[in-house]
Scaffold this motif. Structure first.
Motif, PDB file in Angstrom:
ATOM      1  N   GLY A 119       0.751  -1.241   0.000  1.00  9.51           N
ATOM      2  CA  GLY A 119       0.000   0.000   0.000  1.00  9.51           C
ATOM      3  C   GLY A 119       0.779   1.287   0.000  1.00  9.51           C
ATOM      4  O   GLY A 119       0.284   2.300   0.495  1.00  9.51           O
ATOM      5  N   LEU A 120       1.980   1.322  -0.541  1.00 10.15           N
ATOM      6  CA  LEU A 120       2.693   2.581  -0.713  1.00 10.15           C
ATOM      7  C   LEU A 120       2.630   2.956  -2.185  1.00 10.15           C
ATOM      8  O   LEU A 120       3.057   2.188  -3.045  1.00 10.15           O
ATOM      9  N   GLY A 121       2.107   4.144  -2.491  1.00 11.37           N
ATOM     10  CA  GLY A 121       2.018   4.591  -3.865  1.00 11.37           C
ATOM     11  C   GLY A 121       2.696   5.937  -4.061  1.00 11.37           C
ATOM     12  O   GLY A 121       2.837   6.713  -3.117  1.00 11.37           O
ATOM     13  N   GLY A 122       3.080   6.215  -5.297  1.00 12.98           N
ATOM     14  CA  GLY A 122       3.794   7.445  -5.624  1.00 12.98           C
ATOM     15  C   GLY A 122       5.212   7.115  -6.008  1.00 12.98           C
ATOM     16  O   GLY A 122       5.962   6.518  -5.225  1.00 12.98           O
ATOM     17  N   ALA A 123       5.589   7.469  -7.237  1.00 14.17           N
ATOM     18  CA  ALA A 123       6.879   7.038  -7.778  1.00 14.17           C
ATOM     19  C   ALA A 123       8.048   7.462  -6.905  1.00 14.17           C
ATOM     20  O   ALA A 123       8.948   6.669  -6.618  1.00 14.17           O
ATOM     21  N   ALA A 124       8.061   8.716  -6.467  1.00 14.53           N
ATOM     22  CA  ALA A 124       9.200   9.202  -5.687  1.00 14.53           C
ATOM     23  C   ALA A 124       9.316   8.449  -4.363  1.00 14.53           C
ATOM     24  O   ALA A 124      10.419   8.078  -3.945  1.00 14.53           O
ATOM     25  N   LYS A 125       8.190   8.203  -3.703  1.00 16.33           N
ATOM     26  CA  LYS A 125       8.210   7.463  -2.439  1.00 16.33           C
ATOM     27  C   LYS A 125       8.714   6.041  -2.644  1.00 16.33           C
ATOM     28  O   LYS A 125       9.534   5.536  -1.877  1.00 16.33           O
ATOM     29  N   ILE A 127      10.550   4.807  -5.076  1.00 12.07           N
ATOM     30  CA  ILE A 127      11.973   4.789  -5.435  1.00 12.07           C
ATOM     31  C   ILE A 127      12.834   4.946  -4.183  1.00 12.07           C
ATOM     32  O   ILE A 127      13.825   4.219  -3.990  1.00 12.07           O
ATOM     33  N   GLN A 128      12.455   5.874  -3.311  1.00 15.10           N
ATOM     34  CA  GLN A 128      13.231   6.112  -2.099  1.00 15.10           C
ATOM     35  C   GLN A 128      13.250   4.878  -1.205  1.00 15.10           C
ATOM     36  O   GLN A 128      14.304   4.451  -0.723  1.00 15.10           O
ATOM     37  N   VAL A 129      12.071   4.282  -0.987  1.00 15.38           N
ATOM     38  CA  VAL A 129      11.991   3.125  -0.095  1.00 15.38           C
ATOM     39  C   VAL A 129      12.726   1.927  -0.692  1.00 15.38           C
ATOM     40  O   VAL A 129      13.434   1.204   0.032  1.00 15.38           O
ATOM     41  N   PRO A 141      15.100  -2.801 -10.271  1.00 14.99           N
ATOM     42  CA  PRO A 141      14.274  -2.828  -9.050  1.00 14.99           C
ATOM     43  C   PRO A 141      13.217  -1.734  -9.001  1.00 14.99           C
ATOM     44  O   PRO A 141      12.256  -1.852  -8.248  1.00 14.99           O
ATOM     45  N   LEU A 142      13.418  -0.672  -9.805  1.00 14.44           N
ATOM     46  CA  LEU A 142      12.446   0.423  -9.803  1.00 14.44           C
ATOM     47  C   LEU A 142      11.353   0.201 -10.836  1.00 14.44           C
ATOM     48  O   LEU A 142      10.369   0.941 -10.870  1.00 14.44           O
ATOM     49  N   ARG A 143      11.541  -0.793 -11.710  1.00 14.17           N
ATOM     50  CA  ARG A 143      10.578  -1.154 -12.746  1.00 14.17           C
ATOM     51  C   ARG A 143      10.048   0.080 -13.459  1.00 14.17           C
ATOM     52  O   ARG A 143      10.812   0.819 -14.073  1.00 14.17           O
TER      53      ARG A 143
END
Length: 726
Positions: free
Chosen positions: A64-70, A72-74, A345-347
């Motif tokens: 349930g984590l959405g948003g590309a920047a978030k 990528i960071q995680v 890994p970032l697909r």
């Protein structure tokens, strides 16, 4: 995109410690991870898991984590901490859209349009993937016959055939043809295995008790359709199946799902379902719960920590073979490989592309089209369509509400939603003084000031448009209701407005079939809008003003009263059926106070035009395995408006080895007809379509007589007879 081979995956597995392997079987929400700015999508109880930071760093997936920047960071932070650099999978419940929200699945089922359903899933996948997600917990294909259950809104209805078609369409839309290289797609997870929609009393998480034959005949087909389409994951259900909770049910998961149905993908528990084996009464503690779940073949434990806390000791003590851990982890690694995560890994996560793609005009246009095809016109005495010159009193708690997305619209934003009053003003191209608005009541409360204001507004209008319904929180997970009428406050509002003797058009927003007593009998027109999604208000207005001719047909029956529930079209006969010729016979199977049949049957829906059906023609009087039957009829649009008719074909096996349903949907065709136009519609009936599960569970057909029905819904049909010969 480069993937690794099986030998490389096995080599990676060999490098992992037992604890690292078991950590791959753990799924946590976003708040556990360094770099996450929010809690993510919470769909269950948040309890302390008592796990170490090291275990979190090794976890295999995130929920349930959405948003590309978030994302990528995680992901990048995770890879720094994971000894072997194994990427996480990002999963979420993208049930009917990511940011562009489509109608709820029950409404999509009412479109009877598999192509639009597939397109909606493809758009949801595209928006999800560019925002960093890899897996969606959809489609939900649970067959549902009880509208008291809140999660009926996630289903496409009461019919196994229609549900199976939509199951396939959703999986195709989410996954596409090349999941590895097409980074605009996500892996699909069919849920909930199995028979979650059959909970007693329509109560969430409740007991399911049904026969093996019922399970196979009615509940399994849609799951099997999703698996046959290549669905990558399956989620376990919360309920019992044959007395054993699904998440710890080895017979259900290993023997049926894996061995018989051939599923070799990832099996994931629902939120907390592993530890809930204790409350079910089949496990005495967390260790026993972990043992049962892993023996059943559950690969990923969602949001409890029975596996990471207890599997290491269970393996070292010899109670659990490490090979069970290895096979589960290998399936998880294989999914990561299919998604191309070892190479990238970032697909598809891309913040710049995300801004251009998510909630774009093209996607919103499809949402509007699907919403307009999902609405069902239940009643119309001629007041619809509205005319632009008419003065409209728009009244009700949904007149200006943005609560039209429905449950499971996690990323949908109310600031993006057009309200119904704004949409009507834009559509009619009239001044605000000609669209008069009053709330009239809240969802479940009404004051004298509210209803008096509504009456003052209504007196000035030619037509009243009454916008009523459930709030989105009244359905969805945890949204079971024993009373499925509209709240009393809204029924009182209708009573007040009816005293003016003005035409009333009622638009109903809801997540389930309702008992519409007090609405359908007092309104001059009723439009079932469901929770129609981001473009719902505009789509509804398109219909109200006749720019779109309604073509939606119910995928689930509407009861006369909750006392009928479960009520569904494909029911069995009884030894004492009620006969039309003997309506007063007390000693027949009937109610004394209401009809047996639903208020609105499966397949029902009206149009702004009329369709006439010709006689049914059969190509032969008999059918064999090698010689199918052609069933033909002619449909004519006898009105003055172009319209779409959903021509439906049903079959009844007159005499079976076990009792057979009164009707079963076997085929349908959506036909567009101009005014005065006729078209011949032909269906092919094969012997395979006449097969069913016998008492010994064999799946065969019986020779003998069959009835074929063709018509506008499951009730209004014409009939012919044929025989199956061998």
């Amino acid at each position: 995109m480069i993937t690794v081979d099986n030998q490389q995956l096995s080599g990676l597995l060999e490098q992992m410690t037992l604890e690292e392997k078991i950590a791959q079987m753990l799924q946590l929400v976003a708040s556990y991870f360094v770099g996450s700015e929010d809690d993510g999508q919470i769909t269950g109880p948040m309890e302390s898991l008592g796990i170490t930071e090291e275990t979190v760093n090794q976890a295999g997936s995130i929920l349930g984590l959405g948003g590309a920047a978030k994302v990528i960071q995680v992901q990048q932070d995770h890879l720094k901490n994971d000894r072997l650099g194994i990427p996480m999978i990002f999963m979420a419940d993208i049930v009917h859209g990511y940011k562009t929200i489509f109608p709820i699945p029950l409404a999509i089922g009412c479109s009877w349009d598999q192509e639009l359903a597939e397109q909606s899933a493809a758009i949801a996948a595209k928006e999800s993937a560019v925002s960093g997600l890899h897996v969606t917990f959809a489609p939900m294909v649970d067959l549902v016959r009880d509208p008291r259950w809140g999660r009926v809104m996630e289903s496409t209805g009461e019919d196994p055939y229609l549900n199976s078609l939509f199951a396939r369409a959703f999986v195709r839309g989410f996954q596409g043809e090349d999941l590895t290289n097409d980074v605009s797609r996500v892996a699909a997870c069919v849920k909930h295995f199995a028979a979650y929609g059959a909970g007693e009393g329509g109560r969430e998480y409740n007991t399911v008790d049904l026969s093996e034959r019922q399970l196979r005949e009615y509940y399994l087909p849609a799951y099997k359709a999703a698996l046959d389409e290549g669905c990558e994951l399956v989620m376990t259900s919360f309920n019992t199946v044959h007395g054993s909770p699904a998440t710890g049910n080895r017979t259900l998961m290993r023997d049926l799902l894996r061995a018989e149905l051939g599923f070799d993908g990832v099996l994931i528990s629902d939120w907390g379902a592993v530890i809930e084996l204790i409350a079910h009464g089949v496990a005495e503690d967390e260790s026993a719960a972990a043992y049962l779940a892993v023996q059943a073949g559950v690969d990923i434990e969602m949001m409890t920590s029975c596996y990471v806390k207890h599997l290491p000791e269970l393996v070292r003590s010899g109670k659990v073979e490490e090979s069970l851990i290895d096979e589960a982890v290998l399936r998880i690694l294989n999914l990561k490989n299919k998604l191309g995560l070892f190479d990238n890994p970032l697909r598809g996560a891309d913040p710049e592309a995300e801004r251009a793609i998510v909630f774009c005009d093209e996607h919103r246009s499809v949402s509007r089209e699907l919403a307009s095809q999902s609405c069902v016109l239940l009643k119309n005495t001629g007041v619809l369509p509205l005319q632009a010159e008419q003065r409209i009193a728009l009244i009700g708690p949904f007149a200006q509400s943005k609560d039209i997305l429905g449950s499971w619209s996690w990323m949908g934003a109310e600031e993006d939603i057009m309200t119904l009053d704004t949409a009507i003003q834009a559509k009619a191209k009239i001044t605000s003084s000609n669209v008069l608005v009053a709330e009239g009541s809240g969802i479940d409360s009404i004051t004298e000031t509210q209803w008096k204001e509504a009456l003052d507004v209504a007196r000035q209008a030619d037509v009243i448009v009454l916008a009523v319904g459930e709030s989105s929180h009244m359905s969805g997970e945890g949204g079971s209701r024993a009373d499925i009428r509209l709240p009393e406050a809204q029924l009182q509002l209708m009573d007040h407005l009816r005293t003016l003797d003005k035409p009333i058009v009622t638009v109903v927003f809801n997540g389930r079939p309702l008992d519409l007593q007090g609405i359908h009998d007092q309104a001059d027109a009723v439009l079932e809008a469901w929770f129609p999604g981001s473009e719902g208000a505009t789509a509804i207005t398109d219909i109200l003003y006749g720019e779109v001719n309604p073509s939606g047909r119910l995928s689930m029956s509407f009861p006369h009263a909750v006392g009928q529930v479960p009520v569904y079209y494909n029911h069995f006969n009884t030894g004492r059926p009620q006969k039309e010729s003997e309506p007063d016979n007390r000693y027949s199977s009937k109610y004394l106070d209401i009809p047996n049949e639903p208020l609105f049957p499966f397949g029902y829906g009206l149009s702004y035009t009329e369709f006439k059906y010709g006689e049914i023609a059969l190509s032969a009087e008999g059918i064999t395995t090698d010689r199918p039957l052609q069933v033909t009829t002619t449909i004519t649009n006898t009105g003055d408006t172009a319209g779409v008719e959903v021509v439906q074909l049903y079959i009844r096996d007159i005499t079976g080895e076990v009792v057979r349903p009164m009707k079963e949907l076997k085929a349908f065709s959506k036909v567009l007809l101009q005014p005065g136009e006729s078209k011949e519609v032909s269906f092919t009936v094969t012997e395979e379509q006449l097969r069913y599960h016998h008492s010994d569970l064999s799946y065969t057909s019986d020779t003998g007589e069959f009835a074929v029905f063709v018509g506008a819904n499951s009730r209004d049909v014409s009939e012919r007879r044929f025989r199956l010969l061998k």
